[in-house]
Design a protein around this motif. Structure first.
Motif: not given
Length: 405
Positions: A153-156, A188-192, A194-196, A235-237
């Motif tokens: 759902e997050l990816e969508r 979730v971290l991997e998706l974020c 990936k999409h910066e 450095n995404h978090v």
């Protein structure tokens, strides 16, 4: 005078769950609504000694200080995180704030433009929703289950909205008390990454873990997204937390930890808000944490033992006849029980009846940006004493019986 408020004020969701003034004058008023710890568990004697020591040391603690906050207190956080979570953070990358709510407010101010899409858990903390609405963000909920946020759902939603920010609370978040599985955290971290997409991770409840497992053991088995990201060199978090739930709220000391550039801009925004958090309060907290008469681990163990007892009492009370049909997710930590009312009863209507009896809770609709949650309620089990908890739950059950009748 007739006041002309900014147009964005009209978008602020309601939050008050207090009775009218006449009802407030009752000798006994029970709140199961607010995000309050138990006053009787505050380390009052040790705080008094710490305050006395601070004032005896001279007037420096009453002067303006560094916007980043006490270096010694930031170093204490660095040492504690390293010990509990094997998380290494340079104290220069930590900003002390006036509680986690201010951290969220500052982040939204510097990072979110009017109309930007912000993704957030479903359901979500009401205070965070208020900040986002006031800034004019377009809030979109991401579906969650007992294991945490659903990656598909997050990816969508990322593909659909190109969001600016994601707000999450993987450890015992408000209002559900869920703890995300390690698999969900990594996905979730991997998706974020990936999409910066920047993640704001609120860990204000992370030390309030119930059960036989020690908090340190839990944290090492279920690392924060911040830690997982740093281990990958990211450095995404932005890592957000507070001492309000573990020591006392009135000191108003929280933190933000993250990329140096993000901390620098947050610090500049904080200067426009209040220049810096109270140097006096920081000095008192540091004295307490360094005192030989106060042990952090023992204090957290005591809190969790007592809060676990109160949670179990609330769960037992939910077995009584008037609560029949109520469904709950039993939390493994935090301060709240998230309950689905029987027969699709409306939480706002139930609150009206409960207020008349002298008790309050938070209707579930306040935890959504889109009007969902009408048949849910959030119950705080940490603040009321055991007798208050018993009486408050009985009064709400009477209101439920009246609605059914």
């Amino acid at each position: 005078m007739k006041f002309s408020f900014a147009s964005r004020v009209s978008k602020m969701p309601p939050f008050s769950v207090r009775p009218d003034r006449r009802a407030q004058r009752r000798e006994s008023w029970i709140s199961l609504a607010e995000e309050l710890p138990a006053e009787e568990l505050f380390p009052l004697a040790q705080l008094g000694e710490a305050a006395g020591a601070v004032f005896s040391a001279g007037p420096l603690a009453l002067q303006y200080g560094d916007v980043a906050g006490s270096l010694a207190l930031r170093q204490w956080l660095h040492s504690r995180w390293q010990k509990d979570q094997k998380l290494v953070v340079d104290p220069a990358d930590i900003l002390l704030t006036s509680g986690s709510q201010q951290t969220i407010d500052l982040l939204v101010r510097i990072y979110v433009n009017h109309g930007d899409v912000v993704l957030i858990e479903s359901p979500a903390p009401p205070g965070c929703l208020q900040v986002l609405h006031l800034q004019g963000a377009h809030v979109v909920h991401v579906e969650c289950d007992r294991d945490g946020m659903r990656p598909q759902e997050l990816e969508r939603l990322i593909a659909q909205h190109q969001p600016k920010l994601l707000f999450v609370s993987p450890n015992f978040g408000n209002p559900t008390g869920r703890a995300w599985t390690l698999e969900r955290r990594k996905a979730v971290l991997e998706l974020c990454r990936k999409h910066e997409l920047l993640i704001a991770e609120d860990d204000a409840y992370g030390d309030l873990h119930f059960g036989s497992e020690q908090v340190r053991s839990f944290r090492r088995r279920y690392p924060s997204l911040f830690q997982l990201d740093r281990e990958l060199g990211g450095n995404h978090v932005l890592y957000i937390g507070s001492f309000s739930k573990t020591i006392v709220p009135a000191l108003r000391i929280g933190w933000a930890a993250g990329d140096p550039q993000l901390i620098e801009v947050l610090s500049a925004a904080k200067q426009t808000a209040d220049w810096q958090s109270s140097t006096m309060n920081q000095a008192i907290l540091l004295r307490l944490l360094q005192s030989p008469r106060f042990d952090w681990d023992s204090h957290i163990t005591m809190l969790n033992r007592e809060y676990d007892i109160r949670l179990k009492l609330m769960l037992e009370l939910l077995k009584r006849p008037n609560w029949r049909g109520t469904e709950v997710e039993v939390p493994v930590g935090g301060m709240f029980l998230w309950a689905h009312l029987p027969e699709q009863l409306d939480g706002e209507q139930l609150l009206e009846r409960a207020l008349a009896k002298g008790v309050s809770f938070l209707p579930g609709r306040r935890c959504y940006a889109d009007g969902q949650g009408s048949s849910y309620i959030r119950l705080n089990f940490t603040h009321p004493g055991r007798e208050e908890l018993l009486l408050g739950m009985n009064l709400i059950s009477e209101a439920i019986a009246e609605m059914r009748g």
